[in-house]
Write an enzyme that holds these catalytic residues in place. Structure first.
Site, PDB file in Angstrom:
ATOM      1  N   SER A  67     -13.476 -65.522 -46.432  1.00  0.00           N
ATOM      2  CA  SER A  67     -12.724 -65.271 -47.658  1.00  0.00           C
ATOM      3  C   SER A  67     -11.213 -65.291 -47.426  1.00  0.00           C
ATOM      4  O   SER A  67     -10.727 -65.054 -46.317  1.00  0.00           O
ATOM      5  CB  SER A  67     -13.116 -63.912 -48.250  1.00  0.00           C
ATOM      6  OG  SER A  67     -14.417 -63.946 -48.776  1.00  0.00           O
ATOM      7  N   GLN A  68     -10.503 -65.570 -48.488  1.00  0.00           N
ATOM      8  CA  GLN A  68      -9.042 -65.469 -48.501  1.00  0.00           C
ATOM      9  C   GLN A  68      -8.656 -64.042 -48.099  1.00  0.00           C
ATOM     10  O   GLN A  68      -9.244 -63.074 -48.592  1.00  0.00           O
ATOM     11  CB  GLN A  68      -8.564 -65.786 -49.906  1.00  0.00           C
ATOM     12  CG  GLN A  68      -7.083 -65.705 -50.129  1.00  0.00           C
ATOM     13  CD  GLN A  68      -6.719 -65.966 -51.588  1.00  0.00           C
ATOM     14  OE1 GLN A  68      -7.585 -66.301 -52.408  1.00  0.00           O
ATOM     15  NE2 GLN A  68      -5.449 -65.817 -51.915  1.00  0.00           N
TER      16      GLN A  68
END
Length: 218
Positions: A67-68
């Site tokens: 994920s970011q």
């Protein structure tokens, strides 16, 4: 065999990343410190090493992503964990989010449904830094009833609806953070269990996650 090295350049890029997500609205200094302490490039293929500290998601195989960092920080801040709380994570993936929670000293139980990703994490040396993380291969929709109830539950994939079995595995007073929505964009929710069958729902920002799927994949 890959060498794990965290040099001054990477530490400097990590500090810039932390400054970036602070400017985007993350205020929990413990969460920011956890992001700053963890070498994100360890969790990625060497091809991504030069861009590992950009604030975006990257593929990790099996149709999944790491994920970011802003998203990791956002979900972690919403979850509001305390040291030694018992936390369930649905979707281990690269184990980056798991290690962020490990930095916050929780007792973490994390489930991955993709056998190849689960096996990769099993041989990942950095995870040994966090002996309070327990890894499981299984179906996230089922949770881990044997180990329930949990103080907090974090779901790192998009659920079309809130899974009832996970709600049952929350302690009264516990919280679950989950992105909900069947389309490309999901709404981040925080569910607080106020009684055995009573829940309070808070609605936050929109995000885009890979879908939460049922069953296990070998």
């Amino acid at each position: 065999m890959r060498r794990y090295e965290d040099n001054y350049k990477q530490k400097g890029l990590r500090k810039q990343l932390v400054d970036n997500i602070r400017q985007k609205g993350i205020t929990d200094e413990n969460v920011l410190a956890a992001i700053n302490n963890i070498p994100r490039h360890y969790f990625l293929d060497t091809a991504f090493e030069g861009i590992a500290y950009e604030d975006r998601a990257f593929p990790i195989g099996e149709g999944q992503t790491i994920s970011q960092p802003y998203t990791v920080a956002y979900q972690t801040q919403l979850l509001d964990v305390k040291p030694f709380e018992k936390v369930l994570e649905i979707g281990t993936g690269s184990a980056y989010q798991a290690c962020v929670l490990g930095e916050l000293k929780v007792n973490l139980y994390t489930i991955e449904r993709q056998k190849k990703l689960f096996d990769l994490v099993k041989t990942f040396p950095y995870k040994s830094k966090y002996p309070t993380i327990k890894f499981f291969y299984g179906d996230g929709y089922e949770g881990l009833p044997t180990y329930a109830p949990f103080d907090k539950i974090l779901v790192t994939a998009a659920a079309p609806a809130i899974p009832e079995k996970l709600l049952k595995q929350l302690k009264v007073g516990g919280k679950m953070v989950i992105p909900v929505g069947a389309q490309d964009i999901q709404r981040m929710l925080r569910i607080t269990k106020t009684g055995e069958d009573e829940f309070q729902e808070e609605v936050f920002d929109d995000f885009s996650f890979v879908p939460m799927l049922t069953g296990k994949k070998g």
